[in-house]
Design a protein around this motif. Sequence first.
Motif, PDB file in Angstrom:
ATOM      1  N   LYS A   1       0.847  -1.190   0.000  1.00 24.61           N
ATOM      2  CA  LYS A   1       0.000   0.000   0.000  1.00 24.61           C
ATOM      3  C   LYS A   1       0.880   1.236   0.000  1.00 24.61           C
ATOM      4  O   LYS A   1       1.916   1.291   0.680  1.00 24.61           O
ATOM      5  CB  LYS A   1      -0.928   0.019   1.216  1.00 24.61           C
ATOM      6  CG  LYS A   1      -2.021  -1.056   1.162  1.00 24.61           C
ATOM      7  CD  LYS A   1      -3.018  -0.898   2.289  1.00 24.61           C
ATOM      8  CE  LYS A   1      -4.030  -2.048   2.265  1.00 24.61           C
ATOM      9  NZ  LYS A   1      -4.955  -1.968   1.126  1.00 24.61           N
TER      10      LYS A   1
ATOM     11  N   GLY B   1      -2.005   4.550  -9.234  1.00 22.84           N
ATOM     12  CA  GLY B   1      -2.963   3.667  -8.586  1.00 22.84           C
ATOM     13  C   GLY B   1      -3.643   2.732  -9.561  1.00 22.84           C
ATOM     14  O   GLY B   1      -3.800   1.523  -9.297  1.00 22.84           O
TER      15      GLY B   1
ATOM     16  N   ALA C   1      -2.817  -1.480  -9.649  1.00 21.55           N
ATOM     17  CA  ALA C   1      -3.922  -2.218  -9.036  1.00 21.55           C
ATOM     18  C   ALA C   1      -3.952  -3.694  -9.435  1.00 21.55           C
ATOM     19  O   ALA C   1      -4.243  -4.554  -8.590  1.00 21.55           O
ATOM     20  CB  ALA C   1      -5.257  -1.551  -9.379  1.00 21.55           C
TER      21      ALA C   1
ATOM     22  N   GLN D   1      -2.417  -1.100  -3.553  1.00 14.26           N
ATOM     23  CA  GLN D   1      -3.366   0.004  -3.487  1.00 14.26           C
ATOM     24  C   GLN D   1      -2.605   1.309  -3.253  1.00 14.26           C
ATOM     25  O   GLN D   1      -1.874   1.445  -2.274  1.00 14.26           O
ATOM     26  CB  GLN D   1      -4.382  -0.209  -2.361  1.00 14.26           C
ATOM     27  CG  GLN D   1      -5.325  -1.386  -2.600  1.00 14.26           C
ATOM     28  CD  GLN D   1      -4.708  -2.735  -2.259  1.00 14.26           C
ATOM     29  OE1 GLN D   1      -4.087  -2.908  -1.214  1.00 14.26           O
ATOM     30  NE2 GLN D   1      -4.859  -3.696  -3.157  1.00 14.26           N
ATOM     31  N   VAL D   2      -2.783   2.238  -4.183  1.00 13.15           N
ATOM     32  CA  VAL D   2      -2.138   3.551  -4.118  1.00 13.15           C
ATOM     33  C   VAL D   2      -3.234   4.607  -4.078  1.00 13.15           C
ATOM     34  O   VAL D   2      -4.033   4.714  -5.022  1.00 13.15           O
ATOM     35  CB  VAL D   2      -1.216   3.770  -5.334  1.00 13.15           C
ATOM     36  CG1 VAL D   2      -0.586   5.164  -5.292  1.00 13.15           C
ATOM     37  CG2 VAL D   2      -0.130   2.707  -5.389  1.00 13.15           C
ATOM     38  N   ASN D   3      -3.292   5.370  -3.007  1.00 13.80           N
ATOM     39  CA  ASN D   3      -4.344   6.357  -2.813  1.00 13.80           C
ATOM     40  C   ASN D   3      -3.773   7.606  -2.141  1.00 13.80           C
ATOM     41  O   ASN D   3      -2.577   7.661  -1.829  1.00 13.80           O
ATOM     42  CB  ASN D   3      -5.472   5.765  -1.965  1.00 13.80           C
ATOM     43  CG  ASN D   3      -6.162   4.598  -2.640  1.00 13.80           C
ATOM     44  OD1 ASN D   3      -6.869   4.769  -3.623  1.00 13.80           O
ATOM     45  ND2 ASN D   3      -5.950   3.389  -2.119  1.00 13.80           N
TER      46      ASN D   3
ATOM     47  N   VAL E   1      -8.734   2.256  -5.434  1.00 16.73           N
ATOM     48  CA  VAL E   1      -7.746   2.297  -6.511  1.00 16.73           C
ATOM     49  C   VAL E   1      -7.544   3.731  -6.981  1.00 16.73           C
ATOM     50  O   VAL E   1      -8.447   4.342  -7.559  1.00 16.73           O
ATOM     51  CB  VAL E   1      -8.201   1.415  -7.701  1.00 16.73           C
ATOM     52  CG1 VAL E   1      -7.259   1.588  -8.888  1.00 16.73           C
ATOM     53  CG2 VAL E   1      -8.277  -0.043  -7.293  1.00 16.73           C
ATOM     54  N   GLY E   2      -6.389   4.304  -6.708  1.00 18.20           N
ATOM     55  CA  GLY E   2      -6.056   5.637  -7.222  1.00 18.20           C
ATOM     56  C   GLY E   2      -7.037   6.709  -6.806  1.00 18.20           C
ATOM     57  O   GLY E   2      -7.291   7.649  -7.562  1.00 18.20           O
TER      58      GLY E   2
END
Length: 226
Positions: free
Chosen positions: A111, A145, A149, A154-156, A214-215
């Motif tokens: 993450k 993100g 995925a 998970q990149v947020n 996701v993003g």
Amino acid sequence: MDMLDLKGKRVLLTQADTFMGPALQEVFAALGAAVIADRRPLVEPQLPERIVADAGPVDILIAHLAVAAPRSHAQETTEAEWQTVFDHLVHPLPRLLRAVLPAMIQRRSGKVLLIGSAAPLRGMKRASTYSAARGAQLAYIRAVGVEVAPHNIQVNAIAQNFVDNPTYFPPEIQANPAFQERLKREVPLGRLVSGREDALLAAYLCSPAADCFVGQVFPVCGGWAA
């Protein structure tokens, strides 16, 4: 609090002594995470890669970058101001992710959470440089993100304003009657979001309970950017 259990997770937190760093350290440690806290500004191009290498395995990267926000009018913005803000806020971000993503992709888990700003979500006078840099951060996070995925990463981002912190809202600002009136006028919540409230959302977004995001960019600003 069970869904926020971060026991055994190794969390790399950058610029840990500024902005939201102390609140994030406290909350993540209380939830069982091992927090690797680096305090250095990441202006030197090679520093992010060295920090990630020295940290060892990283389950969670909190990309936490801060710099004093200039208050120049747009026509007064200098090349030095623009370069300084982007060197602190924008350029370190891809360097961090280039360093941390390969191992996450290999093990198919990880993450990344950016602690960003709501400044680009709403026009602000005398904030063009800062808003542009923070906006670049959010655009980058959205794109990365979506890209990672499929690897179960998970990149947020949290996009915040009017959150209690010593970098942007020090005690002398909070005690100013003009600022207190501004809070009542501009922030539907009527107060600053506490550092703990903000850090708990960060913990949720870094927990298994948030694997579906996701993003995405999550505003935390007491309704200021609603």
